[in-house]
Write an enzyme that holds these catalytic residues in place. Sequence first.
Site, PDB file in Angstrom:
ATOM      1  N   ASP A 165       0.804  -1.225   0.000  1.00  0.00           N
ATOM      2  CA  ASP A 165       0.000   0.000   0.000  1.00  0.00           C
ATOM      3  C   ASP A 165       0.839   1.278   0.000  1.00  0.00           C
ATOM      4  OD1 ASP A 165       0.979  -0.367   2.521  1.00  0.00           O
ATOM      5  OD2 ASP A 165      -0.912   0.002   3.572  1.00  0.00           O
TER       6      ASP A 165
ATOM      7  N   GLU B  43      12.194  -3.436  12.306  1.00  0.00           N
ATOM      8  CA  GLU B  43      13.300  -2.779  11.600  1.00  0.00           C
ATOM      9  C   GLU B  43      14.560  -2.732  12.469  1.00  0.00           C
ATOM     10  OE1 GLU B  43       9.407  -0.556  10.570  1.00  0.00           O
ATOM     11  OE2 GLU B  43      10.376  -1.411  12.330  1.00  0.00           O
TER      12      GLU B  43
END
Length: 367
Positions: A192, A275
């Site tokens: 997205d 991350e």
Amino acid sequence: MLVRMVYNSVRNMTKARNFAFLIVVALLVFAILSLLSNTSSAASDDVNKEYSIVPENDTMAVCFESLQDTRKLLYSSTDNDNDIEPEPIIYFVTPTYPRREQIAEITRLGQTLMHIPYLHWIVADDTSVCNNFLNNLLKKFGIPYTHIASPMPEFYRTKKLVPRGVANRRAALAWIRNNNKKTGVLYFGDDDNTFDLKLFSEIRSTKKVSMFPVGLIGDYAISTPVVKHGKVDGFFDSWPAKRKWPVDMAGFAVNLEYMGLSPNVTMPYKAGYEEDEFLKSIGLKMQDIEPKANNCTEILVWHTQTKNNKPPKIRISNGILRNNQFNLGVLLKKLETMGVSHISQSEGTAAQITKDGKSKSLISWFS
């Protein structure tokens, strides 16, 4: 004299009250600051406690793979010259999951990636079975791709903080490792997000780890490295959360040769810290970071998000669905295959057709 004594006594009492009041205020401020600090630490501790000892029973299946690139017109004529060294391959990893908007998102992203030469698209779907409709769509783009079914372990689906996309990215890392991919550039791009084409030419030259701003992130509306004299000196992100590397998943790219120097590369199931933990696992150091996007002054990727809606249920008879004289049966069946809507003969919104401003039920329309 008596008046003076009374006056001094009152004044001393007032000073004492003021002093006591100041002490009370100071204690209240200290208590509030301590509470806020403890709340922040507690949130971080909750994450650590919830994901400290968990199983990692990953399962994955490669559904289909195509190494052929049919987009020949996108390459310059000089690319056929044997004397010219080909550019590094970008391994573009997209985690996805079945939902109403999935096919629309993949279509939009695929149209962007069609413009990028020397790219291999790894699409990892959060499902235990291969989605043939999704696979047929991926074929149409002509991009070299790998389609993987990589469901999230059930253990994590019931957690308060669900580590979304981790199973998919772990499957992609496993594919890269199993297929001995040692050169090229790895990039995690959600289905997205919105990408400027310039981003790909920027990250292709990554020597170790490149970083760049991501728009529409958090309370700052941006997540970016702070660059000083051409070097990364810190990070600007509204959710630091004691992370060593407070960056967004779309805000960095990794050279595979550099990543290969770390044998224990992984992305743990730790929501909010994916991350950070991944970059720790590759042994990243501040001096290894290469700022891109004109010293991190340009936004080449945006963290856009589509609003997820529940697929509607359309009430329609089987006879109408099988009527080959009209398009609706074929169209509605396709939408159900995509997960956009559902068809029912007994539940949901009654299907109607409108003509000249008047609506009729499908039964009366076809009768």
